[in-house]
Design a protein around this motif. Structure first.
Motif, PDB file in Angstrom:
ATOM      1  N   MET A 269      36.354  28.933  59.038  1.00  0.00           N
ATOM      2  CA  MET A 269      37.293  28.490  58.338  1.00  0.00           C
ATOM      3  C   MET A 269      36.730  27.323  57.444  1.00  0.00           C
ATOM      4  N   LYS A 270      37.127  26.936  56.337  1.00  0.00           N
ATOM      5  CA  LYS A 270      36.542  25.903  55.604  1.00  0.00           C
ATOM      6  C   LYS A 270      37.185  24.440  56.169  1.00  0.00           C
ATOM      7  N   SER A 271      36.686  23.345  56.377  1.00  0.00           N
ATOM      8  CA  SER A 271      37.268  22.054  56.506  1.00  0.00           C
ATOM      9  C   SER A 271      37.565  21.537  55.138  1.00  0.00           C
ATOM     10  N   VAL A 272      38.858  21.216  54.730  1.00  0.00           N
ATOM     11  CA  VAL A 272      39.245  20.597  53.663  1.00  0.00           C
ATOM     12  C   VAL A 272      39.831  19.267  53.781  1.00  0.00           C
ATOM     13  N   GLU A 273      39.274  18.297  53.138  1.00  0.00           N
ATOM     14  CA  GLU A 273      39.768  16.886  53.186  1.00  0.00           C
ATOM     15  C   GLU A 273      41.057  16.916  52.504  1.00  0.00           C
ATOM     16  N   THR A 274      42.172  16.749  53.123  1.00  0.00           N
ATOM     17  CA  THR A 274      43.423  16.663  52.530  1.00  0.00           C
ATOM     18  C   THR A 274      43.845  15.142  52.346  1.00  0.00           C
ATOM     19  N   LYS A 275      44.233  15.138  51.103  1.00  0.00           N
ATOM     20  CA  LYS A 275      44.751  13.703  50.611  1.00  0.00           C
ATOM     21  C   LYS A 275      46.302  13.933  50.709  1.00  0.00           C
ATOM     22  N   LEU A 276      47.005  12.755  51.180  1.00  0.00           N
ATOM     23  CA  LEU A 276      48.501  12.773  51.260  1.00  0.00           C
ATOM     24  C   LEU A 276      49.147  12.908  49.839  1.00  0.00           C
ATOM     25  N   LEU A 277      49.954  13.845  49.812  1.00  0.00           N
ATOM     26  CA  LEU A 277      50.979  13.839  48.928  1.00  0.00           C
ATOM     27  C   LEU A 277      51.839  13.144  48.819  1.00  0.00           C
ATOM     28  N   ASP A 278      52.221  12.509  47.534  1.00  0.00           N
ATOM     29  CA  ASP A 278      53.634  11.819  47.664  1.00  0.00           C
ATOM     30  C   ASP A 278      54.743  12.608  47.152  1.00  0.00           C
ATOM     31  N   GLU A 279      55.904  11.883  46.747  1.00  0.00           N
ATOM     32  CA  GLU A 279      57.092  12.854  46.689  1.00  0.00           C
ATOM     33  C   GLU A 279      56.918  13.522  45.209  1.00  0.00           C
ATOM     34  N   ALA A 280      56.232  13.111  44.152  1.00  0.00           N
ATOM     35  CA  ALA A 280      56.214  13.216  42.802  1.00  0.00           C
ATOM     36  C   ALA A 280      55.316  14.639  42.701  1.00  0.00           C
ATOM     37  N   ASP A 281      53.873  14.356  43.682  1.00  0.00           N
ATOM     38  CA  ASP A 281      53.351  15.467  43.665  1.00  0.00           C
ATOM     39  C   ASP A 281      54.031  16.786  44.168  1.00  0.00           C
ATOM     40  N   ARG A 282      54.550  16.684  45.457  1.00  0.00           N
ATOM     41  CA  ARG A 282      55.451  17.786  46.140  1.00  0.00           C
ATOM     42  C   ARG A 282      56.477  18.317  45.074  1.00  0.00           C
ATOM     43  N   ARG A 283      57.195  17.487  44.332  1.00  0.00           N
ATOM     44  CA  ARG A 283      58.112  17.963  43.285  1.00  0.00           C
ATOM     45  C   ARG A 283      57.356  18.919  42.255  1.00  0.00           C
ATOM     46  N   ILE A 284      56.053  18.559  41.832  1.00  0.00           N
ATOM     47  CA  ILE A 284      55.366  19.077  40.858  1.00  0.00           C
ATOM     48  C   ILE A 284      55.021  20.631  41.315  1.00  0.00           C
ATOM     49  N   LEU A 285      54.313  20.581  42.821  1.00  0.00           N
ATOM     50  CA  LEU A 285      54.066  21.684  43.339  1.00  0.00           C
ATOM     51  C   LEU A 285      55.007  22.877  43.546  1.00  0.00           C
ATOM     52  N   LEU A 286      56.266  22.278  44.085  1.00  0.00           N
ATOM     53  CA  LEU A 286      57.277  23.150  44.097  1.00  0.00           C
ATOM     54  C   LEU A 286      58.049  23.846  42.882  1.00  0.00           C
ATOM     55  N   ALA A 287      57.786  22.991  41.815  1.00  0.00           N
ATOM     56  CA  ALA A 287      58.090  23.480  40.728  1.00  0.00           C
ATOM     57  C   ALA A 287      57.389  24.577  40.094  1.00  0.00           C
ATOM     58  N   LEU A 288      56.152  24.186  40.044  1.00  0.00           N
ATOM     59  CA  LEU A 288      55.076  25.311  39.438  1.00  0.00           C
ATOM     60  C   LEU A 288      54.834  26.422  40.480  1.00  0.00           C
ATOM     61  N   GLN A 289      54.963  26.202  41.740  1.00  0.00           N
ATOM     62  CA  GLN A 289      55.051  27.453  42.631  1.00  0.00           C
ATOM     63  C   GLN A 289      56.167  28.493  42.511  1.00  0.00           C
ATOM     64  N   SER A 290      57.231  27.950  42.061  1.00  0.00           N
ATOM     65  CA  SER A 290      58.495  28.597  41.462  1.00  0.00           C
ATOM     66  C   SER A 290      58.181  29.283  40.163  1.00  0.00           C
ATOM     67  N   ASN A 291      57.596  28.464  39.004  1.00  0.00           N
ATOM     68  CA  ASN A 291      57.604  28.834  37.876  1.00  0.00           C
ATOM     69  C   ASN A 291      56.279  28.705  37.122  1.00  0.00           C
ATOM     70  N   GLY A 292      55.557  29.095  37.339  1.00  0.00           N
ATOM     71  CA  GLY A 292      53.978  28.662  36.786  1.00  0.00           C
ATOM     72  C   GLY A 292      53.850  28.806  35.355  1.00  0.00           C
ATOM     73  N   ARG A 293      54.768  29.129  34.579  1.00  0.00           N
ATOM     74  CA  ARG A 293      54.809  29.171  32.970  1.00  0.00           C
ATOM     75  C   ARG A 293      55.565  27.919  32.679  1.00  0.00           C
ATOM     76  N   LEU A 294      55.840  27.013  33.198  1.00  0.00           N
ATOM     77  CA  LEU A 294      56.647  25.610  32.685  1.00  0.00           C
ATOM     78  C   LEU A 294      55.675  25.099  31.937  1.00  0.00           C
ATOM     79  N   SER A 295      56.195  24.706  30.604  1.00  0.00           N
ATOM     80  CA  SER A 295      55.518  23.658  29.899  1.00  0.00           C
ATOM     81  C   SER A 295      55.327  22.440  30.535  1.00  0.00           C
ATOM     82  N   ASN A 296      54.494  21.481  30.142  1.00  0.00           N
ATOM     83  CA  ASN A 296      54.358  20.048  30.814  1.00  0.00           C
ATOM     84  C   ASN A 296      55.576  19.467  30.518  1.00  0.00           C
ATOM     85  N   ALA A 297      56.446  19.722  29.347  1.00  0.00           N
ATOM     86  CA  ALA A 297      57.553  18.899  28.781  1.00  0.00           C
ATOM     87  C   ALA A 297      58.565  19.501  30.082  1.00  0.00           C
TER      88      ALA A 297
END
Length: 159
Positions: free
Chosen positions: A1-29
């Motif tokens: 198993m690969k060891s991956v250095e994990t940087k802490l995500l802040d709340e804005a990063d989490r919101r981006i990941l959740l939104a894109l995971q739900s719909n990867g076709r979102l435009s940046n706007a």
């Protein structure tokens, strides 16, 4: 198993990941609006998440049943010996079959757990007998058929 250095995500990063995971076709706007950010910082954060490997790509979620792949099987595999050579040989053979949609090395009574899709039971029987059982190093295998999908995979929890 690969060891991956994990940087802490802040709340804005989490919101981006959740939104894109739900719909990867979102435009940046659209992504900026959905996450309550302005477009430039949203774009920079998204690019950083891609560069840091949190976002590995964008895909369409396709209904396997609409493709005629009505049978989903989990196959537990034990290999004869536990040499690196035999495991590598098995892993290379797995890559040759598109019906094997995932393969994990696991602990416990099995060595590998495969997720296999086929058109129907006859198709799986043919695949199992003529391909899976002939893969290198297999000592034993057990098939568990999915009868009903209770909770399909819809993405990783972003905690």
């Amino acid at each position: 198993m690969k060891s991956v250095e994990t940087k802490l995500l802040d709340e804005a990063d989490r919101r981006i990941l959740l939104a894109l995971q739900s719909n990867g076709r979102l435009s940046n706007a659209e992504l900026a609006e959905a996450t309550g950010m302005s477009t430039s910082p949203c774009w920079r954060r998204t690019r950083r998440l891609e560069e840091d490997g949190y976002i590995q790509g964008y895909r369409a979620v396709i209904d396997r049943n609409r493709l005629g792949l009505g049978v989903l099987v989990y196959v537990s595999v034990q290999i004869d010996t536990h040499s690196a050579e035999e495991a590598n040989s098995f892993e290379k053979a797995v890559a040759d079959y598109p019906q094997i949609v995932s393969c994990h090395s696991v602990g416990g009574s099995a060595d590998f757990l495969l997720q296999v899709v086929c058109r129907d039971l006859d198709d799986y029987a043919e695949f199992s007998m003529n391909r899976l059982r002939r893969m290198p190093g297999i000592k034993a295998m057990t098939s568990s058929f999915a009868l009903k999908e209770i909770k399909p995979f819809e993405g990783w929890p972003i905690l």
